[in-house]
Design a protein around this motif. Structure first.
Motif, mmCIF file in Angstrom:
data_model
loop_
_atom_site.group_PDB
_atom_site.id
_atom_site.type_symbol
_atom_site.label_atom_id
_atom_site.label_comp_id
_atom_site.label_asym_id
_atom_site.label_seq_id
_atom_site.Cartn_x
_atom_site.Cartn_y
_atom_site.Cartn_z
ATOM 1 N N GLU A 11 -7.604 9.029 8.208
ATOM 2 C CA GLU A 11 -6.961 9.152 6.900
ATOM 3 C C GLU A 11 -5.601 8.305 7.007
ATOM 4 O OE1 GLU A 11 -5.835 13.404 5.944
ATOM 5 O OE2 GLU A 11 -4.188 12.608 4.826
ATOM 6 N N THR A 12 -5.081 7.645 6.045
ATOM 7 C CA THR A 12 -3.853 6.883 6.257
ATOM 8 C C THR A 12 -3.261 6.727 4.777
ATOM 9 O OG1 THR A 12 -2.896 5.030 6.773
ATOM 10 C CG2 THR A 12 -4.795 4.531 5.973
ATOM 11 N N GLU A 13 -2.007 6.945 4.776
ATOM 12 C CA GLU A 13 -1.122 6.762 3.484
ATOM 13 C C GLU A 13 -0.229 5.691 3.769
ATOM 14 O OE1 GLU A 13 1.295 9.921 0.731
ATOM 15 O OE2 GLU A 13 -0.662 10.242 1.627
ATOM 16 N N VAL A 14 -0.460 4.660 2.861
ATOM 17 C CA VAL A 14 0.213 3.236 2.801
ATOM 18 C C VAL A 14 0.733 3.002 1.383
ATOM 19 C CG1 VAL A 14 -0.819 2.152 4.822
ATOM 20 C CG2 VAL A 14 -2.106 2.134 2.909
ATOM 21 N N ARG A 15 1.613 1.956 1.419
ATOM 22 C CA ARG A 15 2.159 1.411 0.250
ATOM 23 C C ARG A 15 1.530 -0.084 0.225
ATOM 24 N NH1 ARG A 15 8.577 0.507 -0.966
ATOM 25 N NH2 ARG A 15 8.523 2.831 -0.901
ATOM 26 N N LEU A 16 0.641 -0.186 -0.873
ATOM 27 C CA LEU A 16 -0.001 -1.339 -1.005
ATOM 28 C C LEU A 16 0.488 -2.148 -2.519
ATOM 29 C CD1 LEU A 16 -3.467 -0.649 0.217
ATOM 30 C CD2 LEU A 16 -1.595 -1.798 1.269
ATOM 31 N N SER A 17 0.443 -3.573 -2.452
ATOM 32 C CA SER A 17 0.382 -4.221 -3.761
ATOM 33 C C SER A 17 -0.937 -4.866 -3.996
ATOM 34 C CB SER A 17 1.680 -5.171 -3.467
ATOM 35 O OG SER A 17 2.898 -4.370 -3.391
ATOM 36 N N PRO A 18 -1.140 -5.323 -5.065
ATOM 37 C CA PRO A 18 -2.458 -5.915 -5.305
ATOM 38 C C PRO A 18 -2.512 -7.213 -4.300
ATOM 39 C CG PRO A 18 -1.687 -5.077 -7.440
ATOM 40 C CD PRO A 18 -0.622 -4.757 -6.330
ATOM 41 N N GLY A 19 -3.609 -7.234 -3.590
ATOM 42 C CA GLY A 19 -3.664 -8.536 -2.921
ATOM 43 C C GLY A 19 -3.524 -8.276 -1.262
ATOM 44 N N ASP A 20 -2.882 -6.877 -1.267
ATOM 45 C CA ASP A 20 -2.751 -6.555 0.190
ATOM 46 C C ASP A 20 -4.170 -5.954 0.976
ATOM 47 O OD1 ASP A 20 -0.125 -7.171 -0.059
ATOM 48 O OD2 ASP A 20 0.451 -5.076 -0.038
ATOM 49 N N THR A 21 -4.265 -6.023 2.043
ATOM 50 C CA THR A 21 -5.470 -5.664 2.961
ATOM 51 C C THR A 21 -4.649 -4.550 3.889
ATOM 52 O OG1 THR A 21 -6.816 -7.589 2.500
ATOM 53 C CG2 THR A 21 -7.387 -6.215 4.210
ATOM 54 N N VAL A 22 -5.414 -3.456 4.122
ATOM 55 C CA VAL A 22 -5.147 -2.504 5.156
ATOM 56 C C VAL A 22 -6.249 -2.112 5.910
ATOM 57 C CG1 VAL A 22 -5.297 -0.462 3.757
ATOM 58 C CG2 VAL A 22 -3.700 -0.405 5.643
ATOM 59 N N GLU A 23 -6.286 -2.146 7.344
ATOM 60 C CA GLU A 23 -7.351 -1.702 8.022
ATOM 61 C C GLU A 23 -7.219 -0.031 8.662
ATOM 62 O OE1 GLU A 23 -8.423 -4.508 11.313
ATOM 63 O OE2 GLU A 23 -8.320 -2.477 12.544
ATOM 64 N N LEU A 24 -8.461 0.418 8.207
ATOM 65 C CA LEU A 24 -8.412 1.751 8.912
ATOM 66 C C LEU A 24 -9.664 1.939 9.583
ATOM 67 C CD1 LEU A 24 -7.517 4.964 8.646
ATOM 68 C CD2 LEU A 24 -8.826 5.268 6.742
ATOM 69 N N ASN A 25 -9.819 2.507 10.859
ATOM 70 C CA ASN A 25 -10.795 2.538 11.617
ATOM 71 C C ASN A 25 -11.777 1.371 11.595
ATOM 72 O OD1 ASN A 25 -12.857 4.017 13.430
ATOM 73 N ND2 ASN A 25 -13.857 4.930 11.660
ATOM 74 N N ALA A 26 -11.242 0.488 11.808
ATOM 75 C CA ALA A 26 -11.996 -0.984 11.946
ATOM 76 C C ALA A 26 -12.562 -1.432 10.511
ATOM 77 C CB ALA A 26 -12.974 -0.912 13.241
ATOM 78 N N ARG A 27 -12.046 -0.678 9.367
ATOM 79 C CA ARG A 27 -12.588 -1.416 8.062
ATOM 80 C C ARG A 27 -11.405 -1.824 7.433
ATOM 81 N NH1 ARG A 27 -15.645 2.933 7.619
ATOM 82 N NH2 ARG A 27 -17.929 2.185 7.886
ATOM 83 N N GLN A 28 -11.784 -2.951 6.678
ATOM 84 C CA GLN A 28 -10.918 -3.688 5.926
ATOM 85 C C GLN A 28 -10.877 -3.073 4.303
ATOM 86 O OE1 GLN A 28 -8.667 -6.006 7.248
ATOM 87 N NE2 GLN A 28 -9.764 -5.840 9.136
ATOM 88 N N TYR A 29 -9.843 -2.507 4.037
ATOM 89 C CA TYR A 29 -9.496 -2.290 2.640
ATOM 90 C C TYR A 29 -8.721 -3.197 1.924
ATOM 91 C CZ TYR A 29 -11.546 2.419 4.127
ATOM 92 O OH TYR A 29 -12.266 3.175 4.496
ATOM 93 N N HIS A 30 -9.208 -3.836 1.118
ATOM 94 C CA HIS A 30 -8.562 -4.950 0.055
ATOM 95 C C HIS A 30 -8.285 -4.491 -1.215
ATOM 96 C CE1 HIS A 30 -7.197 -8.790 -0.965
ATOM 97 N NE2 HIS A 30 -8.089 -9.025 -1.938
ATOM 98 N N PHE A 31 -7.116 -4.642 -1.283
ATOM 99 C CA PHE A 31 -6.414 -3.968 -2.874
ATOM 100 C C PHE A 31 -6.548 -5.050 -3.625
ATOM 101 C CE2 PHE A 31 -2.899 -1.677 -5.032
ATOM 102 C CZ PHE A 31 -3.420 -1.453 -6.108
ATOM 103 N N VAL A 32 -7.734 -5.336 -4.774
ATOM 104 C CA VAL A 32 -7.780 -6.493 -5.514
ATOM 105 C C VAL A 32 -6.980 -6.672 -6.842
ATOM 106 C CG1 VAL A 32 -9.333 -7.865 -6.810
ATOM 107 C CG2 VAL A 32 -10.336 -6.500 -4.724
ATOM 108 N N SER A 33 -6.867 -5.405 -7.471
ATOM 109 C CA SER A 33 -6.193 -5.661 -8.740
ATOM 110 C C SER A 33 -5.784 -4.092 -9.270
ATOM 111 C CB SER A 33 -6.800 -6.336 -9.581
ATOM 112 O OG SER A 33 -8.212 -5.551 -9.805
ATOM 113 N N VAL A 34 -4.960 -4.109 -10.529
ATOM 114 C CA VAL A 34 -4.738 -2.946 -10.944
ATOM 115 C C VAL A 34 -4.966 -3.168 -12.678
ATOM 116 C CG1 VAL A 34 -3.472 -1.078 -11.838
ATOM 117 C CG2 VAL A 34 -3.147 -1.860 -9.623
ATOM 118 N N THR A 35 -5.831 -2.560 -13.274
ATOM 119 C CA THR A 35 -5.747 -2.851 -14.886
ATOM 120 C C THR A 35 -5.757 -1.661 -15.756
ATOM 121 O OG1 THR A 35 -8.211 -2.673 -14.574
ATOM 122 C CG2 THR A 35 -7.411 -4.980 -14.481
ATOM 123 N N THR A 36 -5.375 -1.974 -16.885
ATOM 124 C CA THR A 36 -5.222 -0.925 -17.717
ATOM 125 C C THR A 36 -6.518 -0.616 -18.448
ATOM 126 O OG1 THR A 36 -2.820 -1.306 -17.987
ATOM 127 C CG2 THR A 36 -3.812 0.377 -19.514
#
Lengths: 674, 177
Positions: free
Chosen positions: A539-564
């Motif tokens: 588990e991780t809690e991070v601050r991300l902006s669209p375009g950012d990537t974070v790694e958790l347990n050797a897996r990449q989580y890429h934050f692509v976009s936010v839409t309404t």
């Protein structure tokens, strides 16, 4: 062509609607009236059943069934009319206007009927009438004194519930002459598939235990608590227990994906309210087995029927009295709470007094030796009753504390429950693994030899698992790993001992036996899920902006976009995450009518693990607080629950119950003929 | 004799009802004198939440402090948190946290999210200090004087009512004396 057909149909429906217009307009009043007639039917049912049985008026008892039918019909009418008021957005009805909104999709308008107190209690009485009807129909073959007393007791209970409904929780009350034009909407948390099905299943379980209770009362009054009595009671109890099992499992699943925390059990009072009857009910179905097969544990079994249903009522009191929001609020508006307390007191006190007076005459003494199946089932019962006590104390203590101190609150949290509950379940697993070898009366020692080898094999696997877990580079505390290793070892042992027994068993494998295997294996599966997911999840809690990537347990989580995105009654911020070729869409929804914000988690479910992303708060610089979790084997928790439920249902379908009933019938006709 | 056994559930139920009923009319158990009052705060050697530095009993000395037992699993603690923040802001009183049987990561997140009213927070992950203090739920709050003696124990949340009614008089008497 098709459009014209549907036009014709719509026109027909509208003309029908217009014809019925006046009648529909009076829907809530008719519903109210129907509920009152239902109450009268319940009263007549109680009188005909009990007095008929006591005064040996066979015709009274035989006719009481029709009032069970009347009760069901009137409550169905009342319920349908309330559903109709919701579908038609009849905001002159207080209950509708406080829990619905024109923008709500139709299926949530229907489920909103049981989204709050009044409607859910109407559903409760309807389900009660449904069970009563089922007993009235299926139980016709019972001796009429038993039949009358069971129906009479069910009638008395629904009399209490319907009085409560009409007196304190009438869902048909109008708000005139100033009819609001906008509904307050259903609590957004409850706008979900889980809520459509969870309460009806849970209630079916709660109320279902009233049948076991009624059989207990009937058995006590008539002095009949033998093997036959247990055989009548068993299928009903199993069905109720299976409903409660699936209801609790669904509730846990709903909490997992809807609350946005990724937890699946919180030990909160509402959960405990349904868990306590389940624990007592589990003890009951096992105790009933002993009473049926060996005529033993009679007085204990009948006490459990009372205890289980009392815990159902206690659960209803905890959830429905308002005592949870605040004891203070309860004291200010005590009408509902006091009514439920009186109902609880009369039912529990009355049945326990009946027990005390009647049971000494009825109980039987059957001898059994150490290491018999009886002993194992006794241990099962003891463990479950202790578990009930643990949960009861942990649930009531904070409530009592707040009441006594006049408003100081205290939390008894997971540490208390886990510390006491987990060892109990571990102990239970040990005895469960030994179940297949245990025999009635006395178990030959040699039978234990094989099961010891199986334990050794499981421990070997457990040891390997331990080494692998330690060797993996994860920073984990040894204590938690040991916990998981113990859980996995015991679960494997249980699985092996049950499988070996299945293979080696000579002769038939009846459905009751298969149901037992399935339910026990479900327990093992659930235990592995619980232990593993609470220790090996990331588990991780991070601050991300669209375009950012974070790694958790050797897996990449890429934050692509936010839409309404616009929903039917909400506006959502929908994020897109790419995780190794799959996309997850967690949302933050703003439900317009209540202006409340809900988190909708993005979940990629899997047999071995779930990927779980929940959006937190948007921050001024355009970034988001994001909680990312990998829940290892979390699905196993619910798979276990479902297996347990199927096991219970399989046992109900065991043809032996019907055959025995038929044979007894055959015997009766033979006696008559002679 | 044997028959009496079967009255046990009924009598037990009546007793339970009687106790609950009486409970509503009895005094507040949070007012009951605790065996700990007047005793020295139990010794401990436990890490601090953010720095990880191991702290001992002497860190409590030298100042009147509130020692508050809390955890992230405890919804009442969240409710109480605002009050603690207010007390800290209004009085400047030293508040020490004991993070009781909790997850360190979650606890740090909690403090960054809701604010940190504590001078420092002692991590009691296994609940050993909690056992010494007789903690059976959360939150609990102790007043500990400059010599490390427990002066008051309160079980349950600190709120405006009990703060004015109970805490303030004791704090006043300690500062006067």
């Amino acid at each position: 062509m098709t459009t014209s057909t549907s036009d014709v149909l719509t026109a027909k429906y509208e003309s029908l609607d217009a014809t019925l217009g006046t009648l529909w307009g009076a829907g809530p009043e008719i519903g109210h009236l129907a509920a009152i007639i239902g109450l009268v039917a319940a009263i007549v049912l109680s009188v005909l059943g009990h007095v008929g049985a006591a005064t040996r008026r066979r015709s009274w008892v035989e006719n009481s069934g029709s009032f069970a039918v009347l009760q069901l019909i009137t409550l169905v009418v009342a319920f349908v009319l309330l559903v109709h008021a919701f579908l038609k957005d009849d905001y002159s009805v207080v209950y509708v206007v406080s829990n619905s909104n024109a923008l709500l999709p139709w299926y949530y308008k229907v489920s909103a009927v049981w989204g709050a107190h009044e409607g859910s209690f109407l559903l409760w009485t309807l389900i009660m009438a449904g069970w009563t009807f089922a007993v009235a129909m299926i139980g016709r073959r019972l001796p009429y004194q038993i039949y009358g007393r069971v129906l009479g007791t069910l009638g008395l209970l629904n009399t209490g519930f319907l009085l409560f409904l009409l007196q304190t929780s009438n869902p048909f009350l109008r708000l005139v002459p100033n009819v609001p034009t906008v509904g307050a909407d259903l609590n957004p948390l409850l706008q979900d598939f889980g809520l459509i099905v969870h309460p009806p299943l849970l209630y079916a379980g709660y109320v279902g235990f009233s049948v076991a209770f009624a059989f207990g009362v009937a058995g006590l009054i008539s002095g009949r608590l033998d093997a036959t009595w247990a055989r009548w009671t068993r299928p009903w109890t199993n069905v109720a227990w299976a409903f409660l099992t699936v209801g609790i499992t669904l509730g846990s699943w709903w909490a997992y994906y809807e609350l946005g925390w990724g937890g699946w059990w919180f030990w909160d009072p509402v959960e405990n309210a349904s868990f306590m009857p389940w624990l007592a009910g589990t003890a009951l179905i096992h105790s009933l087995a002993v009473t049926e097969k060996r005529s033993a544990f009679r007085s204990w079994t009948v006490l459990l029927t009372i205890l289980t249903f009392s815990l159902c009522l206690l659960g209803a009191f905890i959830v429905r009295s308002g005592v949870l929001t605040s004891v203070h609020a309860f004291a200010v508006d005590p009408e509902r709470g006091v009514f439920l307390l009186v109902l609880l007191g009369v039912t529990v006190g009355g049945s326990l007094a009946l027990y005390a007076i009647r049971v000494p005459a009825i109980r039987g003494r059957i001898a059994y030796m150490g290491l018999s199946r009886e002993l194992f089932l006794l241990i099962n019962n003891a463990l479950f009753v202790v578990a009930v006590a643990v949960v009861l104390v942990g649930t009531l203590y904070p409530l009592a504390y707040e009441a006594v101190t006049g408003g100081d609150k205290i939390s008894v949290g997971p540490p208390y429950f886990n510390r006491l509950f987990v060892p109990l379940m571990g102990l239970l697993a040990v005895f469960l693994a030994l179940v297949p070898v245990a025999r009635w009366k006395r178990t030959p020692i040699r039978l234990f030899r094989q099961v010891c080898w199986l334990l050794l094999a499981s421990m070997l696997v457990g040891a390997v698992f331990f080494v692998v877990a330690i060797m993996s580079d994860r920073v984990l505390n040894i204590g938690s790993i040991v916990g998981v290793v113990i859980a996995v070892t015991l679960a494997l042992w249980l699985l092996l001992s049950h499988s070996v027994d299945f293979i080696q068993r000579k002769g038939a494998r009846p459905l009751g036996y298969l149901g037992m295997l399935l339910a026990h294996i479900g327990f093992a599966v659930g235990a592995v899920g619980v232990a593993t997911t609470s220790v090996f999840s990331h588990e991780t809690e991070v601050r991300l902006s669209p375009g950012d990537t974070v790694e958790l347990n050797a897996r990449q989580y890429h934050f692509v976009s936010v839409t309404t995105v616009n929903g039917p009654n909400y506006i959502a911020q929908r994020a897109k995450f790419d995780v190794g070729g799959i996309s997850l869409y967690p949302e933050k929804r703003n439900y317009l009518a209540r202006d409340s914000v809900m988190t909708e988690a993005g979940i990629e479910p899997g047999f071995f693990q779930d990927l779980y992303i929940a959006l937190g708060e948007p921050l001024p610089d355009g970034s988001w607080g994001v909680r990312i979790q990998e829940k290892v084997l979390v699905r196993w928790v619910w798979c276990g629950g479902l297996l347990v439920c199927f096991g219970g249902l399989l046992a109900v379908m065991d043809g032996r119950y019907r055959r025995l009933a038929l044979r007894r019938d055959g015997l009766a006709t033979a006696v008559k003929a002679a | 004799m044997k028959r009496a056994v079967f009255f046990a559930p009924f009598i037990g139920f009546i007793a339970l009802v009687a106790i609950l009923y009486a409970g509503f009319h009895l005094n507040d158990p949070s007012h009951l004198p605790s065996a700990l009052v007047g005793q020295r705060f139990p010794g401990f050697e436990l890490p601090e939440l953010t720095s990880g530095k191991v702290l001992g009993h002497q860190t409590l000395l030298g100042e009147i402090r509130l020692v508050n037992v809390w955890a992230t699993w405890c919804p009442t603690c969240l409710h109480e948190h605002t009050t603690l923040m207010d007390i800290r802001r209004a009085t400047g009183l030293s508040i020490v946290g004991i993070n009781y049987r909790d997850d360190g990561e979650k606890a740090r997140r909690w403090l960054s999210l809701y604010g940190d009213p504590y001078d420092f927070t002692i991590v009691d992950a296994n609940g050993d200090l909690g056992v010494e203090l007789g903690v059976y739920g959360a939150p609990e709050t102790f007043i500990v004087d400059a010599d490390g003696i427990i002066r008051f124990r309160h079980v349950g949340d600190v709120n405006d009512g009990n703060w004015n009614r109970e805490f303030l008089p004791i704090l006043d008497s300690l500062t006067d004396g």
